[in-house]
Design a protein around this motif. Sequence first.
Motif, short mmCIF file in Angstrom:
data_model
loop_
_atom_site.label_atom_id
_atom_site.label_comp_id
_atom_site.label_asym_id
_atom_site.label_seq_id
_atom_site.Cartn_x
_atom_site.Cartn_y
_atom_site.Cartn_z
N TYR A 111 5.59 -6.67 -5.41
CA TYR A 111 5.03 -6.22 -6.68
C TYR A 111 3.85 -5.28 -6.50
O TYR A 111 3.38 -4.69 -7.44
N ILE A 112 3.36 -5.14 -5.27
CA ILE A 112 2.20 -4.29 -5.02
C ILE A 112 2.68 -2.90 -4.63
O ILE A 112 3.51 -2.75 -3.75
N HIS A 113 2.13 -1.88 -5.28
CA HIS A 113 2.44 -0.51 -4.88
C HIS A 113 1.38 -0.07 -3.90
O HIS A 113 0.18 -0.17 -4.17
N VAL A 114 1.82 0.42 -2.74
CA VAL A 114 0.89 0.80 -1.69
C VAL A 114 0.89 2.30 -1.53
O VAL A 114 1.93 2.92 -1.36
N ALA A 115 -0.29 2.88 -1.56
CA ALA A 115 -0.41 4.32 -1.30
C ALA A 115 -0.41 4.52 0.21
O ALA A 115 -1.08 3.80 0.94
N GLU A 132 13.72 0.66 9.05
CA GLU A 132 14.13 -0.09 10.24
C GLU A 132 13.32 -1.38 10.40
O GLU A 132 13.88 -2.44 10.70
N ILE A 133 12.02 -1.30 10.17
CA ILE A 133 11.17 -2.48 10.30
C ILE A 133 11.57 -3.54 9.27
O ILE A 133 11.69 -4.71 9.59
N SER A 134 11.82 -3.09 8.04
CA SER A 134 12.18 -4.05 7.00
C SER A 134 13.50 -4.75 7.32
O SER A 134 13.66 -5.94 7.04
N GLN A 135 14.43 -4.03 7.93
CA GLN A 135 15.71 -4.65 8.33
C GLN A 135 15.50 -5.67 9.44
O GLN A 135 16.03 -6.79 9.37
N ILE A 182 12.34 -8.14 5.52
CA ILE A 182 11.39 -8.04 4.42
C ILE A 182 11.73 -6.76 3.66
O ILE A 182 12.46 -5.91 4.16
N SER A 183 11.19 -6.63 2.47
CA SER A 183 11.44 -5.41 1.70
C SER A 183 10.63 -4.25 2.29
O SER A 183 9.63 -4.47 2.99
N GLU A 184 11.06 -3.03 1.99
CA GLU A 184 10.31 -1.86 2.46
C GLU A 184 8.92 -1.85 1.85
O GLU A 184 7.95 -1.43 2.48
N SER A 185 8.80 -2.31 0.62
CA SER A 185 7.50 -2.38 -0.04
C SER A 185 6.58 -3.35 0.71
O SER A 185 5.40 -3.05 0.94
N ALA A 186 7.11 -4.51 1.09
CA ALA A 186 6.32 -5.48 1.87
C ALA A 186 5.95 -4.89 3.22
O ALA A 186 4.84 -5.09 3.72
N CYS A 187 6.86 -4.13 3.80
CA CYS A 187 6.60 -3.48 5.09
C CYS A 187 5.43 -2.50 4.95
O CYS A 187 4.50 -2.50 5.77
N ARG A 188 5.47 -1.68 3.92
CA ARG A 188 4.38 -0.71 3.70
C ARG A 188 3.05 -1.43 3.47
O ARG A 188 2.01 -1.02 3.98
N THR A 189 3.10 -2.50 2.69
CA THR A 189 1.90 -3.26 2.41
C THR A 189 1.33 -3.86 3.69
O THR A 189 0.13 -3.78 3.96
#
Length: 180
Positions: A97-101, A144-147, A151-158
């Motif tokens: 739910y968090i948007h990461v810049a 690739e990391i999220s796979q 985890i979701s790509e959003s969680a990965c970015r966070t």
Amino acid sequence: MFQIDIVEECKANNRRAQLKLYKQYCDGMFYVAMRFLKNADDAEDVIQESFIKAFQKIEQFKGDVTFGAWLKRIVINKSIDFLKAKKQKLVELNEGYIHVAEDEDWSIEENISLDEVRQAIESLPEKYKYVVMMFLMEGFDHSEISQVLNISESACRTRLLRGKGFLKELLKDRRYVSGS
């Protein structure tokens, strides 16, 4: 003999070709496993399991990436599986739910060594450490990391953003990061 020829021979279950690929990639993959496991015996076990899996699944190798990149993904997955089996579980957070810049400022002082960065990464909380390692040291992208970490790509970015923040603070505390 070209790499694709060796892989094709491995698909035909040629033991010499398998040994040649093993010798070509064993040392490099050992260092990949060591970055995750920190124990030579565990890394050797993971490498053996990784090569067994690679040769069992070699029909799935389509050549869209290098064999080394394909094998590296297997080694990283096996390393993480090994850690999970030892009850060093990766904590999956619901951070979707968090948007990461995106922040591409990774500047550190020029006099810092790679070993000092590695040591700082090692002291990160586990949920951030693996994302930072895979992104910075292994060159994986968010997809690739999220796979790999499931985890979701959003969680990965966070996690990458937060891990980077922790890393900068650790290095700053050690007077390695330029003040920002």
